[in-house]
Scaffold this motif. Structure first.
Motif, PDB file in Angstrom:
ATOM      1  N   CYS A  12       0.856  -1.173   0.000  1.00  0.00           N
ATOM      2  CA  CYS A  12       0.000   0.000   0.000  1.00  0.00           C
ATOM      3  C   CYS A  12       0.899   1.233   0.000  1.00  0.00           C
ATOM      4  O   CYS A  12       2.086   1.149   0.288  1.00  0.00           O
ATOM      5  CB  CYS A  12      -0.946   0.016   1.188  1.00  0.00           C
ATOM      6  SG  CYS A  12      -0.121  -0.012   2.776  1.00  0.00           S
ATOM      7  N   HIS A  14       0.964   5.567   1.010  1.00  0.00           N
ATOM      8  CA  HIS A  14       0.315   6.684   1.682  1.00  0.00           C
ATOM      9  C   HIS A  14       1.084   7.967   1.358  1.00  0.00           C
ATOM     10  O   HIS A  14       2.311   7.979   1.404  1.00  0.00           O
ATOM     11  CB  HIS A  14       0.315   6.497   3.208  1.00  0.00           C
ATOM     12  CG  HIS A  14      -0.321   5.237   3.667  1.00  0.00           C
ATOM     13  ND1 HIS A  14      -1.676   5.091   3.754  1.00  0.00           N
ATOM     14  CD2 HIS A  14       0.203   4.058   4.054  1.00  0.00           C
ATOM     15  CE1 HIS A  14      -1.956   3.873   4.180  1.00  0.00           C
ATOM     16  NE2 HIS A  14      -0.828   3.231   4.364  1.00  0.00           N
ATOM     17  N   VAL A  34     -13.619   7.180  -0.358  1.00  0.00           N
ATOM     18  CA  VAL A  34     -12.942   6.635  -1.530  1.00  0.00           C
ATOM     19  C   VAL A  34     -13.369   7.470  -2.731  1.00  0.00           C
ATOM     20  O   VAL A  34     -14.559   7.656  -2.988  1.00  0.00           O
ATOM     21  CB  VAL A  34     -13.310   5.154  -1.751  1.00  0.00           C
ATOM     22  CG1 VAL A  34     -12.713   4.640  -3.056  1.00  0.00           C
ATOM     23  CG2 VAL A  34     -12.830   4.314  -0.580  1.00  0.00           C
ATOM     24  N   GLN A  62      -3.625  10.685   1.249  1.00  0.00           N
ATOM     25  CA  GLN A  62      -4.114   9.876   0.140  1.00  0.00           C
ATOM     26  C   GLN A  62      -3.485   8.504   0.252  1.00  0.00           C
ATOM     27  O   GLN A  62      -2.272   8.385   0.449  1.00  0.00           O
ATOM     28  CB  GLN A  62      -3.743  10.535  -1.195  1.00  0.00           C
ATOM     29  CG  GLN A  62      -4.196   9.783  -2.423  1.00  0.00           C
ATOM     30  CD  GLN A  62      -3.147   8.804  -2.935  1.00  0.00           C
ATOM     31  OE1 GLN A  62      -1.957   9.028  -2.802  1.00  0.00           O
ATOM     32  NE2 GLN A  62      -3.600   7.708  -3.486  1.00  0.00           N
ATOM     33  N   SER A  63      -4.296   7.458   0.174  1.00  0.00           N
ATOM     34  CA  SER A  63      -3.793   6.089   0.322  1.00  0.00           C
ATOM     35  C   SER A  63      -4.329   5.214  -0.795  1.00  0.00           C
ATOM     36  O   SER A  63      -5.422   5.434  -1.311  1.00  0.00           O
ATOM     37  CB  SER A  63      -4.240   5.497   1.657  1.00  0.00           C
ATOM     38  OG  SER A  63      -3.821   6.297   2.723  1.00  0.00           O
ATOM     39  N   THR A  64      -3.549   4.204  -1.118  1.00  0.00           N
ATOM     40  CA  THR A  64      -3.984   3.187  -2.061  1.00  0.00           C
ATOM     41  C   THR A  64      -3.550   1.835  -1.502  1.00  0.00           C
ATOM     42  O   THR A  64      -2.680   1.769  -0.635  1.00  0.00           O
ATOM     43  CB  THR A  64      -3.409   3.438  -3.465  1.00  0.00           C
ATOM     44  OG1 THR A  64      -3.993   2.519  -4.378  1.00  0.00           O
ATOM     45  CG2 THR A  64      -1.908   3.326  -3.496  1.00  0.00           C
ATOM     46  N   PHE A  68      -7.037  -1.625  -4.749  1.00  0.00           N
ATOM     47  CA  PHE A  68      -7.173  -0.457  -5.628  1.00  0.00           C
ATOM     48  C   PHE A  68      -6.205  -0.555  -6.805  1.00  0.00           C
ATOM     49  O   PHE A  68      -6.548  -0.218  -7.939  1.00  0.00           O
ATOM     50  CB  PHE A  68      -6.918   0.826  -4.853  1.00  0.00           C
ATOM     51  CG  PHE A  68      -7.983   1.183  -3.852  1.00  0.00           C
ATOM     52  CD1 PHE A  68      -9.185   0.510  -3.788  1.00  0.00           C
ATOM     53  CD2 PHE A  68      -7.771   2.212  -2.964  1.00  0.00           C
ATOM     54  CE1 PHE A  68     -10.159   0.847  -2.862  1.00  0.00           C
ATOM     55  CE2 PHE A  68      -8.738   2.571  -2.039  1.00  0.00           C
ATOM     56  CZ  PHE A  68      -9.937   1.882  -1.987  1.00  0.00           C
ATOM     57  N   SER A  72      -7.026  -0.805 -10.869  1.00  0.00           N
ATOM     58  CA  SER A  72      -6.381   0.083 -11.836  1.00  0.00           C
ATOM     59  C   SER A  72      -5.719  -0.702 -12.966  1.00  0.00           C
ATOM     60  O   SER A  72      -5.823  -0.341 -14.135  1.00  0.00           O
ATOM     61  CB  SER A  72      -5.331   0.962 -11.150  1.00  0.00           C
ATOM     62  OG  SER A  72      -5.919   1.751 -10.154  1.00  0.00           O
ATOM     63  N   GLN A  82      -8.962   5.620  -4.887  1.00  0.00           N
ATOM     64  CA  GLN A  82      -7.998   5.946  -3.841  1.00  0.00           C
ATOM     65  C   GLN A  82      -8.742   6.474  -2.624  1.00  0.00           C
ATOM     66  O   GLN A  82      -9.797   7.092  -2.744  1.00  0.00           O
ATOM     67  CB  GLN A  82      -6.958   6.943  -4.308  1.00  0.00           C
ATOM     68  CG  GLN A  82      -7.506   8.205  -4.913  1.00  0.00           C
ATOM     69  CD  GLN A  82      -6.399   9.040  -5.514  1.00  0.00           C
ATOM     70  OE1 GLN A  82      -5.486   9.418  -4.811  1.00  0.00           O
ATOM     71  NE2 GLN A  82      -6.504   9.327  -6.781  1.00  0.00           N
ATOM     72  N   GLN A  83      -8.188   6.195  -1.465  1.00  0.00           N
ATOM     73  CA  GLN A  83      -8.767   6.644  -0.197  1.00  0.00           C
ATOM     74  C   GLN A  83      -8.173   8.007   0.141  1.00  0.00           C
ATOM     75  O   GLN A  83      -6.963   8.164   0.161  1.00  0.00           O
ATOM     76  CB  GLN A  83      -8.449   5.646   0.922  1.00  0.00           C
ATOM     77  CG  GLN A  83      -8.924   6.056   2.289  1.00  0.00           C
ATOM     78  CD  GLN A  83     -10.427   6.003   2.451  1.00  0.00           C
ATOM     79  OE1 GLN A  83     -11.093   5.168   1.865  1.00  0.00           O
ATOM     80  NE2 GLN A  83     -10.959   6.906   3.232  1.00  0.00           N
TER      81      GLN A  83
END
Length: 112
Positions: A12, A14, A34, A62-64, A68, A72, A82-83
Motif C-alpha cells: 500500500c 500513503h 474513496v 491519500q492512500s492506495t 485499488f 487500476s 484511492q482513499q
C-alpha cells in the motif's frame, strides 16, 4: 500461500500533506472517503469536505492498497480508486475589535 498474504498485506502507499506550524494541528478527527479517477484522470471525483465549518484543512492523506492497484491494472487505468482523508484546522481568531474602548486624547486647555 504465506508469501502471497505477506505481499498483499504490505502493498500500500500513503501520501500526506500537512500545513506547517500551528496550522497543521488538526482540530477534528480524520474524515475520508474513496474517490475515483476515471478515463485516465479526465474525470475526477472531488471530496465532499463538509465538516470544517469554513476552516482550512490541516492535513490531507491519500492512500492506495493492493485492491485499488488491482482495479487500476485490470481496467488499464480507466478506473483508479484511492482513499482520501482530511483533518480540519483549528479555528483562527479573526482580527478586529477586542472590546477595548479607545482612550480619548487628553484635553490641552487651548481655546479654538
Amino acid at each position: 500461500m504465506a508469501l502471497l498474504c505477506l505481499a498483499l498485506g504490505s502493498a500500500c502507499a500513503h501520501y500526506r500533506v500537512q500545513a506547517p506550524g500551528a496550522a497543521g494541528a488538526g482540530a477534528t478527527e480524520p474524515k475520508g472517503e474513496v474517490l475515483w479517477s476515471l478515463a485516465w484522470g479526465l474525470v475526477q471525483e472531488r471530496p465532499r469536505v463538509d465538516n470544517c465549518q469554513d476552516q482550512a484543512l490541516a492535513e490531507v492523506t491519500q492512500s492506495t492498497n493492493v485492491g485499488f492497484a488491482l482495479i487500476s491494472v485490470l481496467t488499464l487505468g480507466l478506473a483508479m480508486p484511492q482513499q482520501v482523508e482530511w483533518r480540519c484546522a483549528k479555528a483562527q481568531p479573526t482580527p478586529g475589535d477586542l472590546g477595548v474602548r479607545p482612550v480619548p486624547p487628553p484635553e490641552t486647555g487651548e481655546a479654538p
